[in-house]
Each structure stands twice: as C-alpha cells, then as structure tokens.
Design a protein around this motif. Structure first.
Motif, PDB file in Angstrom:
ATOM      1  N   GLU A 189      11.989 -28.880  12.336  1.00  0.00           N
ATOM      2  CA  GLU A 189      10.757 -28.265  12.842  1.00  0.00           C
ATOM      3  C   GLU A 189      11.012 -26.850  13.340  1.00  0.00           C
ATOM      4  O   GLU A 189      10.205 -25.932  13.100  1.00  0.00           O
ATOM      5  CB  GLU A 189      10.172 -29.132  13.964  1.00  0.00           C
ATOM      6  N   ALA A 190      12.133 -26.666  14.036  1.00  0.00           N
ATOM      7  CA  ALA A 190      12.476 -25.321  14.532  1.00  0.00           C
ATOM      8  C   ALA A 190      12.706 -24.357  13.373  1.00  0.00           C
ATOM      9  O   ALA A 190      12.302 -23.189  13.421  1.00  0.00           O
ATOM     10  CB  ALA A 190      13.720 -25.400  15.415  1.00  0.00           C
ATOM     11  N   GLU A 191      13.337 -24.845  12.296  1.00  0.00           N
ATOM     12  CA  GLU A 191      13.589 -23.997  11.129  1.00  0.00           C
ATOM     13  C   GLU A 191      12.279 -23.614  10.432  1.00  0.00           C
ATOM     14  O   GLU A 191      12.115 -22.485   9.958  1.00  0.00           O
ATOM     15  CB  GLU A 191      14.516 -24.716  10.159  1.00  0.00           C
ATOM     16  N   VAL A 192      11.331 -24.561  10.391  1.00  0.00           N
ATOM     17  CA  VAL A 192      10.014 -24.270   9.796  1.00  0.00           C
ATOM     18  C   VAL A 192       9.293 -23.197  10.592  1.00  0.00           C
ATOM     19  O   VAL A 192       8.688 -22.267  10.033  1.00  0.00           O
ATOM     20  CB  VAL A 192       9.160 -25.555   9.706  1.00  0.00           C
ATOM     21  N   LEU A 193       9.354 -23.282  11.916  1.00  0.00           N
ATOM     22  CA  LEU A 193       8.736 -22.259  12.775  1.00  0.00           C
ATOM     23  C   LEU A 193       9.407 -20.891  12.571  1.00  0.00           C
ATOM     24  O   LEU A 193       8.748 -19.854  12.561  1.00  0.00           O
ATOM     25  CB  LEU A 193       8.829 -22.674  14.241  1.00  0.00           C
ATOM     26  N   GLU A 371      21.687 -33.712   0.867  1.00  0.00           N
ATOM     27  CA  GLU A 371      20.445 -34.496   0.965  1.00  0.00           C
ATOM     28  C   GLU A 371      20.755 -35.996   0.993  1.00  0.00           C
ATOM     29  O   GLU A 371      20.178 -36.763   1.782  1.00  0.00           O
ATOM     30  CB  GLU A 371      19.529 -34.159  -0.214  1.00  0.00           C
ATOM     31  N   SER A 372      21.672 -36.414   0.123  1.00  0.00           N
ATOM     32  CA  SER A 372      22.049 -37.820   0.080  1.00  0.00           C
ATOM     33  C   SER A 372      22.742 -38.253   1.370  1.00  0.00           C
ATOM     34  O   SER A 372      22.480 -39.335   1.897  1.00  0.00           O
ATOM     35  CB  SER A 372      22.974 -38.063  -1.123  1.00  0.00           C
ATOM     36  N   GLN A 373      23.622 -37.359   1.877  1.00  0.00           N
ATOM     37  CA  GLN A 373      24.336 -37.671   3.111  1.00  0.00           C
ATOM     38  C   GLN A 373      23.386 -37.751   4.303  1.00  0.00           C
ATOM     39  O   GLN A 373      23.543 -38.603   5.184  1.00  0.00           O
ATOM     40  CB  GLN A 373      25.414 -36.618   3.367  1.00  0.00           C
ATOM     41  N   LEU A 374      22.364 -36.844   4.343  1.00  0.00           N
ATOM     42  CA  LEU A 374      21.391 -36.879   5.437  1.00  0.00           C
ATOM     43  C   LEU A 374      20.574 -38.165   5.380  1.00  0.00           C
ATOM     44  O   LEU A 374      20.312 -38.807   6.410  1.00  0.00           O
ATOM     45  CB  LEU A 374      20.468 -35.661   5.353  1.00  0.00           C
ATOM     46  N   ALA A 382      21.078 -30.727  11.307  1.00  0.00           N
ATOM     47  CA  ALA A 382      21.572 -29.354  11.488  1.00  0.00           C
ATOM     48  C   ALA A 382      22.508 -28.963  10.351  1.00  0.00           C
ATOM     49  O   ALA A 382      22.459 -27.843   9.829  1.00  0.00           O
ATOM     50  CB  ALA A 382      22.282 -29.220  12.827  1.00  0.00           C
ATOM     51  N   ALA A 383      23.384 -29.896   9.945  1.00  0.00           N
ATOM     52  CA  ALA A 383      24.287 -29.620   8.823  1.00  0.00           C
ATOM     53  C   ALA A 383      23.497 -29.457   7.535  1.00  0.00           C
ATOM     54  O   ALA A 383      23.828 -28.619   6.679  1.00  0.00           O
ATOM     55  CB  ALA A 383      25.303 -30.754   8.696  1.00  0.00           C
ATOM     56  N   TYR A 384      22.456 -30.256   7.378  1.00  0.00           N
ATOM     57  CA  TYR A 384      21.602 -30.133   6.200  1.00  0.00           C
ATOM     58  C   TYR A 384      20.907 -28.766   6.169  1.00  0.00           C
ATOM     59  O   TYR A 384      20.853 -28.111   5.119  1.00  0.00           O
ATOM     60  CB  TYR A 384      20.576 -31.262   6.196  1.00  0.00           C
TER      61      TYR A 384
END
Length: 418
Positions: A189-193, A371-374, A382-384
């Motif tokens: 969400e923070a990254e989207v903002l 993506e698979s690991q997340l 955060a790593a993703y």
C-alpha cells in the motif's frame, strides 16, 4: 455575428492539438511560422523596398528654390569715366530669388552599385533570421523528447501500480486465510501511494514542458495531445547543410558588392542644370533694376585625389572577407567535433539499450520467482517490492535510453543541417 465567429476561431485555435497527434516536424514548421522573429524577414523586405526606391530617386531631377537679400559695404564701380555717359553703380542692397533644376547625367554606376549593396544586405539579414530560427530547433528537440520521456515513465508507473494493486488483493486474501503475516499488505500500500506521488510530480513537470514548447512554437497545446514517437535515421557523414554556411557566403558577397561600390565612389559626376531667377541686379551687374535671368549648362565634379582614403577602405573590406572566411572555417571545425561527439553518444546509448534488454529478461525471471516465494510465505512483501522496483528501474532505464538516443539523433541531424 462577427464576435461569434471570432470566439469560435479562438476556441478552435486553443484546442488545436487537443484531439490530434503532434509530431516533431510539425513543431519545426510551427516554430518557423509563429516565432516572433519569423516576421522580421517580411519587415526587412519592406524596408529594402523603401531603400531601393530612395536610391532610384537619385536619378530623378531635383528642384532647389533659393532666395537671399544682402547689404554690402562696397560695390563694383567703373574705374574710368566715359564722356556723355552715366554708369550707375549697383545698389549696396541686393535681392535675388532662384529656382534651379539639376539632372544627374552620369555617376559612374554608383547608383546601381548602391542598389546591389542594399539587396545583398537584405539577403544577409534574412539569412541571419533563418539561422537564428534554425538554432532554436535544438530547444524544440529538448522540450519534445522530454515530454515523450515523461509519457513513457508515466506509462511504466501506471503499469507498476496496476500490478501492485492486483498483488495487494492477493496479499490481503492471504492474510485473511492466515497464509501471510497481518502487516504484509502495508508495504505494498505504501508503494502504491509512492507511485501516485511520482505520477503527480511527473504530470506537473510534463505540463510545464508542454507550456514552454507551446510558447516556443506559438500554438496552444493541450495536455491530452499525443506526442508522436518519431523514427529518426542518421547518416554519419560530415556533409553539412547548415544555413550558417549560406550566411557566410552571403556575407562575403555583401563585402564584394560593398567593395565595388567603393570603387565607383570617386567616379566623375556629370550634372545638367538650369537656373531661372529674379533679382536686383540680374546677371547684368550694370543694370541697377529688378530683372529676370536664367542659366543652363553642364558641370563636372570629380574627386581625383583623396589621399588614398578610398583605397584603404577597400583594403579594410578585404580583411573583413578574410575574417568571415576564418569564422566559416572555425564553424565547420567546431561542428565536425560536435557531430563526432554526438555519434559517440549515439553508439554508447545503442550499447546500453542492448544491455537493458538483457537485464530486463533476467529481472523478469527473478520477479516471477519472488512472486511464487511471496505466495508461499517464503519472503516478505518488502523483498517482493524490491524485486518489482528492480524490474521497473530496468524498464525505466531502457525507455530513458531509447528516448535519449532519439534526442541525440534529432540533435545530430539538426547539427548536420538535415
């Protein structure tokens, strides 16, 4: 009704590019048409017409009206007396009014040479206007491709935002069913903002660039106008077609015509004249009364010695010609160096683009694994996000290098004169 038509015209002109595509060539054309300096060529032409008319009038006869009254302390008197004859001396107060007509018969080609200098000056001044307008093309290139670059960056950011929003829904679903930690969605969400902030900043910068470009080309441009991403080819040779080269040639021709004018400056002048008058005394100084009189004739004026002033002026002009030739050589050298630098930059950007493509392929594979690991809770959101950002930066670098290469190619062609 006229007011309505005028308002419609303004409305149409204001939205001229609101629904159309805008190309780089169109910007060049509008620059040459609407930039205030472009009007100067017509102004110079009108001024030259007046100058040529004034020069041509030298061939026309001139009228000169003169009048004078004088009082003198002494007058001519007969030194001898003649028996049974009275000779009156002229009055000490004398009056005269004349009207003279002068017609230039021969001036050694000076008038035609003056007209040629005026025409040569006009061509040089108009070419200088063209050179100044041409030099603004680099500024147009910069504004245009920066807008294109910002558009590409915004498209990438929107794609990243869409991808993260979709991923955010997946993460929230994982949190709901206990597969992921409760705070995993906060990072996304923070990254989207953050992306929204970046889009807003880019939008403002883009609007500022569009306004600057619109002022330069003298045409309103809507922020919704689509800027065409042009295909630009370059021919890496040193054959220049710059208007400056034509300007140097015109400057030399102007010097040559000025030298020819100076060569005719000391030519003999033959003038025909006729003078009619009324005065006391007239031409007969012994007739002490008001009389009419006239004179007709031809006169020659010839400055046969001017202490070599004319020769020195002509030699000075020849030095000016050497200065222009030197300026031309310097211009060609500096332009060749600039073209070489641009060619090196284009080759460098081509190599960077090839590297960017390879990096993007690797980043896509890494992100797919992340993506698979997340999804399986092996890594944090955060790593993703880090891997998403890495892919975005690689794609951003690719687009930046592509637009930079287009700009360098456009500037190369501008420097070359294409």
């Amino acid at each position: 009704m006229k007011k309505i038509h005028y308002l419609l015209f303004l409305l149409l002109s204001t939205s001229m590019f609101s629904q159309e595509k805008l190309s780089l060539e169109t910007c060049y054309s509008l620059l040459n048409k609407n930039y205030p300096l472009a009007k100067q060529s017509d102004i110079l032409a009108k001024q030259n017409e007046l100058d040529l008319a004034a020069i041509s009038n030298i061939k026309l006869p001139t009228l000169e009206l003169g009048a004078q009254t004088t009082y003198q302390s002494d007058v001519t008197q007969m030194p001898i007396s003649i028996p049974n004859t009275t000779v009156e001396s002229p009055n000490k107060d004398q009056y005269k009014a004349t009207l003279s007509v002068n017609q230039l018969i021969y001036k050694g080609g000076f008038i035609d040479a003056t007209a040629k200098v005026s025409q040569a000056s006009l061509k040089t001044q108009q070419k200088q206007v063209e050179v100044t307008l041409y030099q603004l093309k680099k500024q147009v290139n910069t504004y245009f491709f920066l807008v294109v670059l910002f558009n590409e960056k915004m498209e990438l950011l929107r794609a990243k935002k869409t991808m993260l929003e979709a991923k955010l829904n997946e993460v929230k679903a994982g949190i709901k069913f206990g597969a992921l930690l409760p705070t995993s969605d906060y990072v996304i969400e923070a990254e989207v903002l953050k992306i929204k902030q970046q889009l807003e900043a880019l939008s403002l910068n883009k609007s500022s660039l569009i306004k600057s470009l619109a002022q330069l080309i003298g045409t309103p441009i809507s922020t919704h106008t689509e800027f065409e991403n042009p295909t630009i080819t370059t021919d890496f040779n040193t054959d220049l077609e710059r208007p400056e080269l034509a300007l140097f040639q015109l400057q030399k021709e102007q010097i040559e015509t000025s030298e020819k004018l100076l060569s005719k400056q000391n030519s003999p002048n033959i003038i025909g004249f006729a003078t009619g008058g009324y005065g006391n005394p007239g031409l007969n100084m012994l007739d002490n009364s008001f009389q009419t009189f006239y004179q007709v004739g031809v006169k020659l004026n010839w400055n046969i010695f001017d202490w070599n002033a004319n020769k020195k002026q002509r030699e000075s002009l020849l030095i000016n010609k050497e200065i222009v030739e030197n300026q031309e050589a310097v211009f060609q050298l500096n332009t060749a160096i600039e073209l070489q630098q641009k060619q090196t930059e284009i080759n460098k950007l081509s190599n960077l683009i090839n590297s960017d493509l390879k990096i993007i392929e690797l980043r896509k594979k890494i992100l797919k694994s992340a993506e698979s690991q997340l999804k399986n809770g092996v890594i944090t959101s955060a790593a993703y996000i880090t891997e998403v950002t890495n892919l975005f930066e690689a794609e951003n670098n690719l687009q930046t290098h592509k637009i930079e290469m287009l700009l360098e190619k456009a500037n190369y062609n501008t420097i070359k004169g294409n």
